[in-house]
Design a protein around this motif. Structure first.
Motif, PDB file in Angstrom:
ATOM      1  N   CYS A  66       0.840  -1.194   0.000  1.00 49.42           N
ATOM      2  CA  CYS A  66       0.000   0.000   0.000  1.00 49.42           C
ATOM      3  C   CYS A  66       0.875   1.243   0.000  1.00 49.42           C
ATOM      4  N   GLY A  67       0.390   2.282  -0.649  1.00 43.07           N
ATOM      5  CA  GLY A  67       1.164   3.520  -0.771  1.00 43.07           C
ATOM      6  C   GLY A  67       0.665   4.283  -1.981  1.00 43.07           C
ATOM      7  N   THR A  68       1.331   5.407  -2.277  1.00 39.35           N
ATOM      8  CA  THR A  68       0.939   6.170  -3.461  1.00 39.35           C
ATOM      9  C   THR A  68       2.175   6.474  -4.298  1.00 39.35           C
ATOM     10  N   ASN A  69       1.945   6.801  -5.552  1.00 41.62           N
ATOM     11  CA  ASN A  69       3.026   7.325  -6.382  1.00 41.62           C
ATOM     12  C   ASN A  69       3.217   8.792  -6.032  1.00 41.62           C
ATOM     13  N   THR A  70       4.414   9.121  -5.615  1.00 40.86           N
ATOM     14  CA  THR A  70       4.663  10.493  -5.147  1.00 40.86           C
ATOM     15  C   THR A  70       5.318  11.366  -6.211  1.00 40.86           C
ATOM     16  N   GLY A  71       5.896  10.729  -7.231  1.00 42.29           N
ATOM     17  CA  GLY A  71       6.609  11.490  -8.240  1.00 42.29           C
ATOM     18  C   GLY A  71       7.981  11.963  -7.794  1.00 42.29           C
ATOM     19  N   LEU A  72       8.354  11.672  -6.555  1.00 43.08           N
ATOM     20  CA  LEU A  72       9.681  12.082  -6.073  1.00 43.08           C
ATOM     21  C   LEU A  72      10.743  11.179  -6.695  1.00 43.08           C
ATOM     22  N   ASP A  73      11.895  11.733  -7.056  1.00 44.48           N
ATOM     23  CA  ASP A  73      12.855  10.870  -7.749  1.00 44.48           C
ATOM     24  C   ASP A  73      13.567   9.920  -6.799  1.00 44.48           C
ATOM     25  N   ASP A  74      13.387  10.121  -5.498  1.00 38.78           N
ATOM     26  CA  ASP A  74      13.925   9.146  -4.561  1.00 38.78           C
ATOM     27  C   ASP A  74      12.905   8.033  -4.269  1.00 38.78           C
ATOM     28  N   MET A  75      11.731   8.136  -4.891  1.00 36.41           N
ATOM     29  CA  MET A  75      10.684   7.118  -4.716  1.00 36.41           C
ATOM     30  C   MET A  75      10.080   6.799  -6.077  1.00 36.41           C
ATOM     31  N   PRO A  76      10.701   5.892  -6.840  1.00 28.64           N
ATOM     32  CA  PRO A  76      10.182   5.632  -8.185  1.00 28.64           C
ATOM     33  C   PRO A  76       8.710   5.212  -8.148  1.00 28.64           C
ATOM     34  N   ASP A  77       7.956   5.706  -9.136  1.00 29.22           N
ATOM     35  CA  ASP A  77       6.538   5.357  -9.233  1.00 29.22           C
ATOM     36  C   ASP A  77       6.361   3.892  -9.615  1.00 29.22           C
ATOM     37  N   SER A  78       5.241   3.341  -9.230  1.00 25.70           N
ATOM     38  CA  SER A  78       4.806   2.025  -9.687  1.00 25.70           C
ATOM     39  C   SER A  78       3.779   2.243 -10.789  1.00 25.70           C
ATOM     40  N   PRO A  79       3.595   1.269 -11.679  1.00 28.25           N
ATOM     41  CA  PRO A  79       2.563   1.437 -12.712  1.00 28.25           C
ATOM     42  C   PRO A  79       1.185   1.546 -12.069  1.00 28.25           C
ATOM     43  N   PRO A  80       0.233   2.170 -12.777  1.00 26.50           N
ATOM     44  CA  PRO A  80      -1.116   2.306 -12.225  1.00 26.50           C
ATOM     45  C   PRO A  80      -1.686   0.939 -11.836  1.00 26.50           C
ATOM     46  N   GLY A  81      -2.357   0.906 -10.699  1.00 19.52           N
ATOM     47  CA  GLY A  81      -3.023  -0.326 -10.289  1.00 19.52           C
ATOM     48  C   GLY A  81      -2.162  -1.273  -9.479  1.00 19.52           C
ATOM     49  N   VAL A  82      -0.862  -0.995  -9.381  1.00 19.61           N
ATOM     50  CA  VAL A  82      -0.001  -1.912  -8.627  1.00 19.61           C
ATOM     51  C   VAL A  82      -0.129  -1.665  -7.121  1.00 19.61           C
ATOM     52  N   LEU A  83      -0.014  -0.407  -6.722  1.00 20.13           N
ATOM     53  CA  LEU A  83      -0.083  -0.107  -5.281  1.00 20.13           C
ATOM     54  C   LEU A  83      -1.535  -0.119  -4.805  1.00 20.13           C
ATOM     55  N   GLN A  84      -1.731  -0.586  -3.598  1.00 19.04           N
ATOM     56  CA  GLN A  84      -3.048  -0.512  -2.977  1.00 19.04           C
ATOM     57  C   GLN A  84      -3.161   0.812  -2.223  1.00 19.04           C
ATOM     58  N   PRO A  85      -4.395   1.281  -1.987  1.00 13.07           N
ATOM     59  CA  PRO A  85      -4.528   2.592  -1.331  1.00 13.07           C
ATOM     60  C   PRO A  85      -3.934   2.574   0.084  1.00 13.07           C
ATOM     61  N   PRO A  86      -3.238   3.649   0.456  1.00 15.28           N
ATOM     62  CA  PRO A  86      -2.663   3.716   1.806  1.00 15.28           C
ATOM     63  C   PRO A  86      -3.730   4.168   2.806  1.00 15.28           C
ATOM     64  N   PRO A  87      -3.540   3.848   4.084  1.00 17.50           N
ATOM     65  CA  PRO A  87      -4.474   4.348   5.095  1.00 17.50           C
ATOM     66  C   PRO A  87      -4.295   5.849   5.306  1.00 17.50           C
ATOM     67  N   THR A  88      -5.349   6.497   5.729  1.00 16.05           N
ATOM     68  CA  THR A  88      -5.320   7.949   5.912  1.00 16.05           C
ATOM     69  C   THR A  88      -4.373   8.325   7.076  1.00 16.05           C
ATOM     70  N   PRO A  89      -3.697   9.479   6.970  1.00 18.17           N
ATOM     71  CA  PRO A  89      -2.743   9.860   8.025  1.00 18.17           C
ATOM     72  C   PRO A  89      -3.423  10.186   9.355  1.00 18.17           C
ATOM     73  N   ARG A  90      -2.643  10.069  10.401  1.00 14.89           N
ATOM     74  CA  ARG A  90      -3.123  10.374  11.754  1.00 14.89           C
ATOM     75  C   ARG A  90      -2.691  11.793  12.150  1.00 14.89           C
ATOM     76  N   ILE A  91      -3.251  12.281  13.254  1.00 20.01           N
ATOM     77  CA  ILE A  91      -3.034  13.682  13.665  1.00 20.01           C
ATOM     78  C   ILE A  91      -1.539  14.030  13.847  1.00 20.01           C
ATOM     79  N   PRO A  92      -0.760  13.283  14.644  1.00 18.15           N
ATOM     80  CA  PRO A  92       0.641  13.707  14.824  1.00 18.15           C
ATOM     81  C   PRO A  92       1.426  13.655  13.517  1.00 18.15           C
TER      82      PRO A  92
END
Lengths: 246, 557
Positions: B153-179
């Motif tokens: 799970c995760g998202t494509n961030t477009g950051l060059d230190d985090m290569p994107d995965s093709p569409p449909g590969v990653l599952q949706p990440p859980p929503t962030p918490r307050i801290p």
């Protein structure tokens, strides 16, 4: 709810033994104790100390090993070693530290003394260090009570007990040298009693832990109230313009 | 039992070994797997929903259970009974082992970040360490397949230190918490971006594995298969092919070779009977963990391999790397007494801070990057209560309640460079219970790592202060940096490079000296980017086992 193994009374000291030792205390000692931070140790030099210096036998039983059942944890992994007198004193301290209030049970009612007994009876390094210092604290409390009120801790009235504890329960950085060690160890015991309380069902509810429930579907995340509170914090800290955008 | 003629023996059932086993058995190749520990069934052994109050010592870590009572690790941790390791007098090194089916995948953090093109070409970039023998483009399709199989799970961030995965590969990440949201805003003020962590945790069902129900720390193991571990996925899947056989409690002593130096099989100790068993095998894959595989190879010296098996380069056991680790935390006054809600989530980071300085690296006094993992949240109460307490009674309880969930901890995880002082060899004087000579570790951080940690601590301090915390004087990096091995990302002991003179294997994990001996664990890493090694171990094992299957089918081996 409590049971001290009668076969293991030699692990601890009775109050009578401790009072006897009181007369034999030597001046000056340096014993490693836990400081206010639970993980760091410091040497507190206690000049003209009345901190008990008797030998406290370590625990030499086996631990639960590297492959215990995680599904059915052992309810009694090693013999508990506190004597009846020590149990009585720790029980009173747990009641003072986290009293029952507003319909909530306190540390005494949830059985914190059992948790402490299991803790100081465990064969592991951290617990052995705590054992050594906490058992000395119990002796010291009785001796200090005798010094001040001519009676051991449990025999004096509540206001005298509070008066005694007030000397070691506050402002550890500016405490007189004689009381530094008792104060450091009292702080350690205080942390353990708090932990035991908040681990309990009632304490866990009271501190507001709402997890450990299965959720079907997506994780819901913060409530509206929690988000509004965060917005307030961001505003207060001047961070609103940097709020996270997914 | 019907006769089972194995074509490949795999040593180890963790990330690399299980992935290789699944890939080979899927191709119809008979695989025999040896695991040094006991069999383990997460469906029946995982302490789901268990409370700290029900565990001895409120679940606290002990010398028997180093990560707490409920940690999934069986018969292991920083020490394994009767199986010691040693260090030289000047070195501190810790080696986490598990003696159980599935190895360390049963309790790992599940953080799953792809390495980038620049990670594979570090030496070309700054002249340090070693390049990998392929490009990111060569391995990208295998990352795609691995992420799809494992479930990340995760998202494509477009950051060059985090290569994107093709569409449909990653599952949706859980929503962030307050801290985490507060940290993200504080970081943004300084031009630093927080993004969803990539984790090998299902947020949607896959195969026979359920989606996460957001309870029970993943380190306990996962009976429903949501948090990836080989014991609920690759190993059962390999079994289903009908081409898989497993022997547990099989402690490999050495790999055997013939007069020509070719691998003929191996010898293991059956721990139940303490007897030695010798097996022939056309192909051997070592995936016992970087240091255990190197130990086996170093212990397999023969006239044809005088310095240890497949060690003509002299690189076996060298280039040992871990991730750097350091941390800084504080109570955030504004978070005191914040509104309560269920913050378990998938029990680890929903947001984290990836390395932001890659393009500015030349302006820094350290060559390689790091990321921050975040320690926050309304965790299940345990043996340690946070706060500096005073008094007793109602006010004490109120203080503890105010502090609950109000602290933020930044855990730095960074890339280290290999250096000549960090390596393992065999202790000439010590053997384990089975008579096998043990690993001896040598370790020394270089200024690259110390400068990086100093930078990280200063950054963490800035972010904590931006959130309103009071942070005292920072410790010197020599004190703050974790011990070697302590982050449990040890790799590099049988590295792969372009040339047989300075590496142990080629890009397929095939040893240069023995074509029928492969290494498919973290040992083959040519460098150790800060991005948590397991996803890449699995990806390489899938790619290289696929190549090996082709070689076997073509009759090349």
């Amino acid at each position: 709810m409590t049971n001290s193994n009668p076969n293991n009374s030699s692990y601890g000291l009775t109050r009578r033994q401790s009072l006897k030792l009181f007369g034999m205390m030597l001046a000056s000692a340096a014993v490693p104790v836990l400081s206010g931070c639970a993980t760091s140790e410091s040497k507190v030099s206690a000049v003209a100390s009345d901190w008990p210096t008797l030998t406290i036998e370590p625990i030499s039983v086996a631990g639960y090993g590297q492959d215990p059942s995680l599904i059915m944890p052992p309810p009694s992994p090693w013999p508990k070693t506190l004597t009846q007198q020590q149990i009585a004193l720790v029980s009173r301290l747990t009641d003072i530290l986290v009293p029952a209030s507003n319909g909530q049970p306190g540390a005494l009612q949830i059985g914190a003394v059992d948790v402490i007994d299991e803790w100081v009876s465990a064969p592991y390094a951290q617990q052995q260090r705590d054992r050594d210092s906490i058992l000395r604290l119990l002796i010291w409390l009785d001796e200090e009570s005798v010094r001040r009120f001519d009676q051991p801790f449990l025999a004096v009235n509540e206001s005298e007990q509070f008066a005694l504890l007030d000397n070691i329960a506050y402002d550890r950085n500016n405490i007189e040298q004689r009381l530094q060690q008792p104060a450091a160890v009292f702080n350690r015991l205080r942390s353990l009693v708090l932990a035991a309380y908040f681990c309990s069902e009632a304490g866990s509810r009271e501190i507001g832990y709402q997890g450990n429930v299965a959720i079907s579907g997506d994780y819901p995340g913060p409530t509206e109230e929690a988000r509004a509170h965060l917005d307030g914090i961001l505003d207060e800290l001047g961070l609103s313009e940097y709020a996270y955008q997914p | 039992m019907t006769k089972f003629a194995h074509q490949v023996v795999i040593v180890g059932s963790g990330a690399g070994g299980a992935m290789a086993a699944y890939e080979l058995t899927k191709a119809g190749i008979n695989v025999l797997m040896l695991e040094a520990g006991r069999d383990y069934n997460p469906k029946t052994e995982t302490p789901m929903f268990k409370r700290n109050a029900d565990a001895p010592l409120m679940g606290a870590a002990t010398s028997d259970k180093n990560f707490g009572y409920y940690d999934a690790t069986v018969d292991g941790g920083w020490s394994v009974i009767d199986e010691p390791y040693t260090t030289d007098d000047e070195s501190d090194f810790l080696w986490w082992r598990a003696r159980m089916l599935g190895g360390r995948t049963n309790h790992w953090g599940r953080y799953s970040l792809r390495f980038s093109e620049h990670d594979f070409k570090g030496k070309s970039r700054d002249g340090l360490g070693a390049d990998w023998p392929f490009e990111y483009a060569d391995i990208a399709p295998w990352y795609d397949k691995t992420e799809s199989l494992v479930g990340v799970c995760g998202t494509n961030t477009g950051l060059d230190d985090m290569p994107d995965s093709p569409p449909g590969v990653l599952q949706p990440p859980p929503t962030p918490r307050i801290p985490e949201l507060l940290v993200a805003a504080a970081a943004k003020k300084h031009g630093i971006t927080a993004v969803p962590m990539h984790r090998a945790v299902l947020t949607r069902p896959k195969d026979e594995r359920a989606a996460c129900f957001y309870a029970t720390p993943c380190g306990h193991g996962c009976s429903i298969g949501a948090a990836f571990q080989t014991t609920t996925s690759l190993i059962p899947m390999a079994h289903k092919t009908g081409h898989f056989k497993l022997i547990t409690n099989a402690m490999v002593k050495q790999v055997n070779t013939n007069d020509e130096g070719k691998v003929t099989g191996l010898t293991y100790i059956d721990k139940a009977s303490s007897e030695e068993v010798t097996l022939d095998s056309p192909v051997v894959i070592l995936a016992a963990s970087a240091c255990e595989s190197a130990r086996i190879m170093l212990n397999s010296a023969s006239p044809g391999h005088p310095n240890g098996l497949a060690n003509s380069s002299g690189q076996l056991g060298r280039n040992l790397m871990d991730s750097t680790g350091a941390g800084l935390g504080a109570t955030i006054p504004a978070l005191k007494n914040r509104p309560r809600y269920n913050e378990d989530g998938h029990t680890a980071n929903h947001l984290f801070i990836p390395w932001w300085g890659h393009n500015e690296q030349h302006k820094l006094n350290f060559p390689r990057g790091y990321h921050f993992e975040l320690g926050t949240g309304f965790r299940e109460p345990g043996a340690w209560v946070s706060g500096d307490f005073s008094g007793y009674g109602e006010s004490l309880k109120d203080e503890a309640k105010a502090n609950y969930g109000a602290s933020v901890y930044f855990a730095l995880r960074g890339e280290m460079l290999p250096n000549e002082h960090c390596y393992m060899d065999i202790d000439p004087d010590v053997t384990d219970k089975w008579g096998i000579p043990v690993a001896r570790f040598h370790w020394q951080w270089s200024e690259h790592e110390l400068n990086q940690v100093a930078h990280g601590l200063q950054t963490a301090k800035t972010l904590l202060e931006t959130m309103g915390a009071t942070v005292g004087e920072l410790p010197p990096p020599e004190q703050a940096i974790a011990k070697g091995g302590e982050i449990i990302h040890e790799v590099g002991t049988a590295r792969m490079c372009d040339s047989p003179t300075d590496s142990v294997t080629n890009q397929w994990g095939q040893t240069w000296d023995c074509p029928n001996l492969f290494v498919m664990d973290g040992g083959v890493f040519a460098s150790n980017p800060h991005k948590n090694c397991t996803l890449t171990i699995m990806t390489l094992a899938m790619r290289n086992a696929n190549w090996l299957a082709g070689q076997i089918q073509q009759g090349a081996l």
